[in-house]
Scaffold this active site. Sequence first.
Site, PDB file in Angstrom:
ATOM      1  CB  CYS A  14      29.204  48.132  38.496  1.00 51.68           C
ATOM      2  SG  CYS A  14      30.604  48.307  39.612  1.00 51.68           S
ATOM      3  N   GLY A  40      26.998  42.667  40.663  1.00 58.38           N
ATOM      4  CA  GLY A  40      27.598  43.282  41.840  1.00 58.38           C
ATOM      5  C   GLY A  40      26.774  43.011  43.070  1.00 58.38           C
ATOM      6  CG  ASN A 114      29.540  48.462  34.128  1.00 55.35           C
ATOM      7  OD1 ASN A 114      29.062  47.866  33.180  1.00 55.35           O
ATOM      8  ND2 ASN A 114      30.514  47.939  34.861  1.00 55.35           N
ATOM      9  N   GLY A 115      32.469  50.312  34.839  1.00 50.05           N
ATOM     10  CA  GLY A 115      33.714  50.297  34.085  1.00 50.05           C
ATOM     11  C   GLY A 115      34.880  50.715  34.938  1.00 50.05           C
ATOM     12  CE1 TYR A 254      31.276  33.251  36.219  1.00 47.43           C
ATOM     13  CE2 TYR A 254      32.562  35.271  36.314  1.00 47.43           C
ATOM     14  CZ  TYR A 254      31.905  34.236  36.951  1.00 47.43           C
ATOM     15  OH  TYR A 254      31.865  34.187  38.306  1.00 47.43           O
ATOM     16  CB  SER A 295      28.669  31.246  34.082  1.00 46.99           C
ATOM     17  OG  SER A 295      29.786  30.706  34.779  1.00 46.99           O
ATOM     18  CG  ASP A 357      34.630  26.370  35.351  1.00 41.78           C
ATOM     19  OD1 ASP A 357      33.659  27.151  35.189  1.00 41.78           O
ATOM     20  OD2 ASP A 357      35.305  26.345  36.389  1.00 41.78           O
ATOM     21  CG  ASP A 358      33.048  30.380  33.318  1.00 39.92           C
ATOM     22  OD1 ASP A 358      34.032  30.939  33.816  1.00 39.92           O
ATOM     23  OD2 ASP A 358      32.036  30.072  33.981  1.00 39.92           O
ATOM     24  CB  CYS A 394      40.912  42.942  32.916  1.00 39.27           C
ATOM     25  SG  CYS A 394      39.621  44.061  32.316  1.00 39.27           S
ATOM     26  CB  CYS A 449      37.958  43.719  24.690  1.00 44.71           C
ATOM     27  SG  CYS A 449      39.441  43.976  25.726  1.00 44.71           S
TER      28      CYS A 449
END
Length: 472
Positions: A14, A40, A114-115, A254, A295, A357-358, A394, A449
């Site tokens: 977000c 978003g 956000n999260g 990305y 991206s 591609d990513d 994730c 991370c």
Amino acid sequence: MFDRVIWDKLNEECGVFGIYNHKEASQLTYLGLHALQHRGQESAGICASDGEKWYKHRGMGLVSEAFGKGDLEKFRGHIAIGHTRYTTAGSSKIENAQPLFFRYAQGSMAVAHNGNLVNAAVLRKELEKKGSIFQTTSDTEVIAHLIARSERPDLPGAVKDALQHIKGAYALLVMNEKQLVIALDPNGLRPLSLGRLGDAVTVASETCAFDIIGAEYWRDVQPGEMIVIDQDGITETRHTEKAQRSICTFEYIYFARPDSDIDGINVHMARKRLGKQLALESAIDADVVTGVPDSSISAAIGFAEATGIPYEIGLIKNRYVGRTFIQPSQELRERAVYLKLSAVRKVVEGKRVVMIDDSIVRGTTSNRIVRMLREAGAKEVHVRISSPPVMNPCFYGIDTSTRDELIAATKSVEEIRQIIEADSLAFLSVEGMIEAIGRQDSAPNKGHCLACFTGQYPTEIEFEEALPASKC
């Protein structure tokens, strides 16, 4: 949503934006949300205050769709926060659109987040047993209830109390009529930056939002930091001790816009370095390099520069598809990628093509793009991915909650190559990715991370708790 069926990508989390001490706070927040639209596209909202009255609006869709003509004309105030949302487990409906607004014993507050909280489900059950009534399926409401239940009479104190109970990723904005409170989780999993616009202070998920309003980047919010902005100035404190820095690596790969900077590193330049490192690790003899827009363009340019193979725009993105909610047949699903992408025949025809591609998540989109290039006459299609294989879910705000959704969790690189029908396939190594991004953090993994790549999560994860939790 049709888009999710045909476009096999990790989806953004977000975007949050806030500003204090500006007479056009709401209008600037609206512009800031436009800059964060890529984070978003399902709903957007703004809450503002002039010190006494509240002004609120939320709507579904893109920012331009959520706010109709005249919706902001009635807004007043010097303080505002905004949010643009993408949902994973939580329902896509107006009740979950943010900022969330609440009236409670100490007054009123608005919350934008956000999260993803990995213990939201357990906290929600505990709060319901104590009498809390939830109006949404968003874990952001859990934070609001914890704030409301605090015995601290001041908003900053109540926010600090609430943050002692939550675990996971959060870039959090909370406001009342007179104060703006900003907080980042102890690991700094999500990006959050501060800017200045004259006497005003602004905060955003990405620095690109400062550019659109003419603000100057000030600094990044630090992991575990809480900042209070009010008429007395700016108070910088900590709500917890700083843990190991663990910024989401996919922000660099990305999610973030190429013109954003994260911890002083420009995203476009980081992606170019990823492409160059990819070339060092898995160069191939070919005639042309192309990237999957948007991206992967930066990484494709880096790959081309490192190999000397010409970079060309071999794939064109249709920017006017929008979102569609029809339920497609199998035949439509097979052809639907053509709504978003088209191959440039004169560029790829008769050529050995390197497609950059990513990431590869489920593999369906990669297969369709490879087929598209072959249909346009490509003699060979070699796929290179500017990140390691995504092998683990994730729990911090990206829409992969089970290993079953991830092709690399159960398939070897060769098996994936066969599935996507490429002539060759290679991923970037974890070590090469970290080195290419170029963070100077002294923490392990240089502050990244890497959970989705290595399975090593920076926070405690109790899977039965994390799975039901809904994002944002």
